[in-house]
Design a protein around this motif. Structure first.
Motif, PDB file in Angstrom:
ATOM      1  N   THR A  90       2.947  55.152 -25.718  1.00 50.42           N
ATOM      2  CA  THR A  90       2.088  54.605 -26.776  1.00 50.42           C
ATOM      3  C   THR A  90       2.724  54.818 -28.143  1.00 50.42           C
ATOM      4  N   ARG A 153       5.671  45.710 -15.365  1.00 54.99           N
ATOM      5  CA  ARG A 153       4.947  46.041 -16.598  1.00 54.99           C
ATOM      6  C   ARG A 153       5.887  46.681 -17.630  1.00 54.99           C
ATOM      7  N   HIS A 186      -0.679  44.801 -29.028  1.00 56.08           N
ATOM      8  CA  HIS A 186      -1.900  44.706 -28.212  1.00 56.08           C
ATOM      9  C   HIS A 186      -1.555  44.432 -26.743  1.00 56.08           C
ATOM     10  N   GLN A 187      -0.682  43.465 -26.504  1.00 54.61           N
ATOM     11  CA  GLN A 187      -0.328  43.119 -25.128  1.00 54.61           C
ATOM     12  C   GLN A 187       0.454  44.256 -24.452  1.00 54.61           C
ATOM     13  N   SER A 190      -1.909  47.016 -23.576  1.00 58.87           N
ATOM     14  CA  SER A 190      -2.801  46.630 -22.481  1.00 58.87           C
ATOM     15  C   SER A 190      -2.104  46.784 -21.127  1.00 58.87           C
ATOM     16  N   LEU A 191      -0.780  46.627 -21.124  1.00 62.15           N
ATOM     17  CA  LEU A 191      -0.026  46.798 -19.876  1.00 62.15           C
ATOM     18  C   LEU A 191       0.016  48.267 -19.436  1.00 62.15           C
ATOM     19  N   GLN A 193      -2.547  50.166 -19.406  1.00 65.32           N
ATOM     20  CA  GLN A 193      -3.824  50.456 -18.746  1.00 65.32           C
ATOM     21  C   GLN A 193      -3.733  50.155 -17.260  1.00 65.32           C
TER      22      GLN A 193
END
Length: 194
Positions: A90, A153, A186-187, A190-191, A193
């Motif tokens: 992150t 991912r 953002h994308q 989200s990957l 998660q």
């Protein structure tokens, strides 16, 4: 009296750092060995005590980003470790796509600063670039451990981060620069998660 091994290591590191900065700013073709050596405060003759060719130096400059870069310094300064791979991933996404990095050319990663140059370079620079891609993918892969499609991912996250920065660097519209990086962030997150 010959120079000590430590002096040779320090001199080589100085040349590599000068090359990395100049290549980031001007590209491989536009930077000469003379410019690099002048920036490092050395003579052209000293170059050949450390490197056989400009390609070899270019590969070293690209590879140096994996260990001697602003990202590594900020991450290690943040107290993050491999024990918390999701937090590290992150942080990498956030820092990679940040205003701070976009605005400071010396922090630009070769993955988005030099892709056209590397595509036309020899095998050594391409291998160093490949190693950077794999290293960044591994950070994300570790954060996705146990997720069925972790490899896909992780590679998608690398593509989003690098692509977001490549596109942001090409536009003079500040709003679009922010929007492109925010969308990529953002994308990418989200990957992460599961």
């Amino acid at each position: 009296m010959p120079y000590s091994p430590e002096h040779k290591i320090q001199t080589r590191a100085r040349i590599v750092e000068s090359a990395r900065r100049l290549f980031n700013r001007h590209g491989f073709q536009q930077v000469t060995i003379d410019q690099i050596m002048a920036d490092a405060g050395l003579t052209r003759g000293a170059f050949y005590h450390h490197f056989d060719s400009k390609d070899e130096l270019y590969a070293a400059a690209v590879a140096s980003f994996a260990t001697c870069n602003p990202f590594a310094a900020k991450m290690s300064g943040g107290g993050l470790s491999v024990e918390n791979p999701r937090q590290l991933a992150t942080m990498l996404v956030d820092l990679y796509l940040s205003d701070e990095v976009l605005d400071d050319i010396n922090m630009h990663c070769p993955l988005y600063a030099l892709p056209s140059d590397v595509a036309r370079a020899g095998l050594e620079p391409q291998q160093a670039y490949t190693d950077l891609i794999r290293g960044m993918s591994e950070v994300y892969r570790l954060a996705l451990k146990g997720v069925r499609d972790a490899d896909r991912r992780a590679e998608s996250m690398v593509s989003l981060c690098v692509g977001g920065m490549v596109l942001a660097r090409t536009t003079n519209d500040p709003g679009l620069r922010r929007s492109l990086r925010a969308s990529a962030r953002h994308q990418a997150l989200s990957l992460l998660q599961a």
